[in-house]
Design an enzyme around this catalytic site. Structure first.
Site, PDB file in Angstrom:
ATOM      1  CB  CYS A   1      -0.977  -0.230   1.238  1.00 35.90           C
ATOM      2  SG  CYS A   1      -1.949  -1.275   1.728  1.00 35.90           S
TER       3      CYS A   1
ATOM      4  CG  HIS B   1      -3.421   3.546   2.198  1.00 38.86           C
ATOM      5  ND1 HIS B   1      -3.666   2.853   1.085  1.00 38.86           N
ATOM      6  CD2 HIS B   1      -3.172   2.165   2.690  1.00 38.86           C
ATOM      7  CE1 HIS B   1      -3.912   1.651   1.131  1.00 38.86           C
ATOM      8  NE2 HIS B   1      -4.587   1.070   2.540  1.00 38.86           N
TER       9      HIS B   1
ATOM     10  CG  ASN C   1      -7.201  -1.104   0.988  1.00 36.96           C
ATOM     11  OD1 ASN C   1      -6.113  -0.815   0.151  1.00 36.96           O
ATOM     12  ND2 ASN C   1      -6.362  -1.640   1.993  1.00 36.96           N
TER      13      ASN C   1
HETATM   14  O1  UT7 Z   1      -3.610  -1.408   3.297  1.00 40.46           O
HETATM   15  C1  UT7 Z   1      -2.917  -1.624   4.220  1.00 40.46           C
HETATM   16  C2  UT7 Z   1      -3.557  -1.538   5.632  1.00 40.46           C
HETATM   17  N1  UT7 Z   1      -4.132  -2.666   6.069  1.00 40.46           N
HETATM   18  C3  UT7 Z   1      -4.912  -1.593   6.968  1.00 40.46           C
HETATM   19  O2  UT7 Z   1      -4.412  -0.702   7.542  1.00 40.46           O
HETATM   20  C4  UT7 Z   1      -6.004  -2.488   7.667  1.00 40.46           C
HETATM   21  C5  UT7 Z   1      -5.609  -2.321   9.185  1.00 40.46           C
HETATM   22  N2  UT7 Z   1      -7.132  -3.057  10.206  1.00 40.46           N
HETATM   23  C6  UT7 Z   1      -8.131  -2.396  10.080  1.00 40.46           C
HETATM   24  O3  UT7 Z   1      -8.724  -1.731   9.210  1.00 40.46           O
HETATM   25  C7  UT7 Z   1      -9.089  -3.188  10.920  1.00 40.46           C
HETATM   26  O4  UT7 Z   1      -8.183  -3.953  11.727  1.00 40.46           O
HETATM   27  C8  UT7 Z   1     -10.371  -4.383  10.837  1.00 40.46           C
HETATM   28  C9  UT7 Z   1     -10.867  -3.250   9.203  1.00 40.46           C
HETATM   29  C10 UT7 Z   1      -9.256  -5.196   9.508  1.00 40.46           C
HETATM   30  C11 UT7 Z   1     -10.712  -4.678  11.173  1.00 40.46           C
HETATM   31  O5  UT7 Z   1     -11.617  -4.284  12.286  1.00 40.46           O
HETATM   32  P1  UT7 Z   1     -10.862  -4.145  13.639  1.00 40.46           P
HETATM   33  O6  UT7 Z   1     -11.876  -3.426  14.429  1.00 40.46           O
HETATM   34  O7  UT7 Z   1      -9.712  -4.368  14.586  1.00 40.46           O
HETATM   35  O8  UT7 Z   1     -11.601  -6.251  14.408  1.00 40.46           O
HETATM   36  P2  UT7 Z   1     -11.500  -6.901  14.219  1.00 40.46           P
HETATM   37  O9  UT7 Z   1     -10.519  -8.308  13.171  1.00 40.46           O
HETATM   38  O10 UT7 Z   1     -10.512  -6.965  16.252  1.00 40.46           O
HETATM   39  O11 UT7 Z   1     -12.666  -8.338  15.067  1.00 40.46           O
HETATM   40  C12 UT7 Z   1     -13.686  -7.827  15.429  1.00 40.46           C
HETATM   41  C13 UT7 Z   1     -14.736  -8.282  15.481  1.00 40.46           C
HETATM   42  C14 UT7 Z   1     -13.889 -10.319  15.504  1.00 40.46           C
HETATM   43  O12 UT7 Z   1     -15.251 -11.041  16.175  1.00 40.46           O
HETATM   44  P3  UT7 Z   1     -14.818 -11.376  17.623  1.00 40.46           P
HETATM   45  O13 UT7 Z   1     -13.600 -12.206  17.501  1.00 40.46           O
HETATM   46  O14 UT7 Z   1     -14.952 -10.459  18.087  1.00 40.46           O
HETATM   47  O15 UT7 Z   1     -16.573 -11.982  18.366  1.00 40.46           O
HETATM   48  C15 UT7 Z   1     -13.993 -10.637  14.074  1.00 40.46           C
HETATM   49  O16 UT7 Z   1     -14.368 -11.403  13.855  1.00 40.46           O
HETATM   50  O17 UT7 Z   1     -15.598  -8.776  14.014  1.00 40.46           O
HETATM   51  C16 UT7 Z   1     -15.603 -10.097  13.824  1.00 40.46           C
HETATM   52  N3  UT7 Z   1     -15.314  -9.433  12.562  1.00 40.46           N
HETATM   53  C17 UT7 Z   1     -16.643  -9.140  11.456  1.00 40.46           C
HETATM   54  N4  UT7 Z   1     -17.803  -9.321  11.969  1.00 40.46           N
HETATM   55  C18 UT7 Z   1     -18.416  -8.763  10.432  1.00 40.46           C
HETATM   56  C19 UT7 Z   1     -14.391  -9.221  11.461  1.00 40.46           C
HETATM   57  N5  UT7 Z   1     -14.841  -9.175  10.485  1.00 40.46           N
HETATM   58  C20 UT7 Z   1     -15.944  -8.926   9.685  1.00 40.46           C
HETATM   59  C21 UT7 Z   1     -17.125  -8.435   9.494  1.00 40.46           C
HETATM   60  N6  UT7 Z   1     -17.948  -8.267   9.829  1.00 40.46           N
HETATM   61  N7  UT7 Z   1     -17.165  -8.285   7.912  1.00 40.46           N
END
Ligand code: UT7
Length: 343
Positions: A125, A270, A300
């Site tokens: 990215c 980004h 993204n």
């Molecule tokens: O471009 C390169 C750089 N990339 C980035 O900068 C991405 C950086 N990361 C992020 O933007 C975020 O970490 C994400 C958007 C990928 C994820 O958001 P988060 O707030 O960190 O969520 P998480 O991974 O901590 O997941 C929280 C909960 C989990 O459920 P439990 O374990 O708490 O029950 C996930 O399973 O949300 C769940 N979850 C979803 N639920 C519904 C993860 N993806 C989804 C989804 N829909 N699509």
């Protein structure tokens, strides 16, 4: 807004400027409602956690080179420079058409830039900022006059459409800029690429990767079955690094140029997650009104996101001559970086 500000007294006049920008997005839209039918997710979760409402998906016959060539042609048109005058094409991509030859060669063939030498660069990215640095240095060497920096991604080809953690994030698209020497007028007014800062921390390489399909785990039935040819991400680790390092690279750009956050006109960062942009806004004390944002429409698009959002901001007349624009990105590697441009 700070139009026509003179250059800082202790710095040499900029020698390199962006002469034109272009972008190209596929027409096909994949909405959050469409994704609700593919994986267990919801529009509410995606919008509240990322800010993304829809993304573009390239049709089968449209490749990274196809999109890159279209964005490049638009950038050359805006710069008023014929393709045969391009000295080099750099294509930033993590989704090349094929392992080799490089996608930049295929773009050259498509647009008829037959004088150009061509290569790809892979900094995920952050690829566009890395490309801008290389383009800038090639111009400043006085050996070349026109460098085409293209960033193009067909992320839909490496997305795991069964993984809700990642499949809701990505989209396809391309952006390009023409980099050339500043005119006398631009140099005198302090307009041009003022700085570029690049960083890498390989110890976080496993936080975001496509583990299979390369020389370590060549493509095989096992790679296919375990879906190791697709994107894997530990989202929270990348999120934390993004907030911390984007803010640090923004400060590096501002400090190096003696520019205060209040003097900055636009942030073109980004587009990975709206919450990352908001955290960056708080950390560097630049209000969100000065961030150019289009993540809700395109998701993204990795390396392509900055030139796409830049082209859009210029097209809408947001960025005006003399204004100061900060760019910053972070991606797999992990790699990150910033650039400061006085337009
Ligand atoms: O471009 C390169 C750089 N990339 C980035 O900068 C991405 C950086 N990361 C992020 O933007 C975020 O970490 C994400 C958007 C990928 C994820 O958001 P988060 O707030 O960190 O969520 P998480 O991974 O901590 O997941 C929280 C909960 C989990 O459920 P439990 O374990 O708490 O029950 C996930 O399973 O949300 C769940 N979850 C979803 N639920 C519904 C993860 N993806 C989804 C989804 N829909 N699509």
């Amino acid at each position: 807004m700070n139009a026509s500000r003179p250059p800082p007294p202790d710095r040499a006049s900029p020698r390199c400027q962006v002469a034109g920008t272009g972008a190209w997005l596929p027409e096909r839209i994949l909405t959050n409602a469409d994704l609700e039918k593919l994986v267990e997710t919801s529009d509410e979760w995606i919008v509240s956690r990322t800010g993304i409402r829809e993304r573009r998906i390239a049709d089968e016959g449209v490749h990274t080179s196809t999109m890159g060539a279209k964005a490049a042609t638009r950038a050359l048109e805006r710069a008023g420079i014929p393709a045969r005058e391009v000295d080099a094409i750099l294509c930033a991509t993590i989704t090349p058409d094929m392992p080799f030859p490089c996608t930049a060669c295929l773009i050259q063939r498509e647009i008829g830039a037959d004088r150009a030498f061509c290569f790809d660069l892979e900094a995920a990215c952050t690829g566009f900022i890395y490309g801008l640095e290389i383009g800038r240095r090639l111009i400043e060497s006085n050996a070349y006059k026109t460098i085409l920096v293209v960033a193009s991604e067909k992320l839909s080809s490496v997305t795991d459409w069964k993984d809700r953690n990642t499949c809701v994030l990505f989209g396809d698209g391309a952006g390009a800029v023409v980099v050339g020497p500043t005119t006398e007028e631009e140099a005198a007014a302090g307009r041009g690429i003022l700085s570029t800062h690049l960083f890498t921390d390989g110890s976080l390489a496993n936080a975001l990767l496509i583990p299979g399909g390369g020389s370590k785990e060549p493509f095989s039935a096992d790679v296919l079955e375990k879906r190791r040819h697709l994107v894997h991400m530990t989202g929270q680790d990348v999120f934390k690094a993004a907030v911390r390092y984007l803010a640090a690279s923004a400060r590096a750009a501002l400090d190096a140029n003696h520019v205060t956050p209040a003097e900055l006109d636009w942030v073109v960062a980004h587009q990975a997650n709206m919450r990352i942009l908001q955290a960056l806004s708080q950390r560097v004390e630049i209000p969100m009104e000065r961030f150019v944002v289009n993540i809700h429409k395109y998701g993204n698009t990795s390396s392509a996101s900055i030139p796409i959002v830049l082209d859009e901001a210029l097209g809408e007349g947001k960025i005006k001559p003399g204004q100061t624009v900060l760019m910053c990105a972070l991606g797999a590697g992990i790699s990150w970086g910033s650039a400061l441009i006085r337009w």
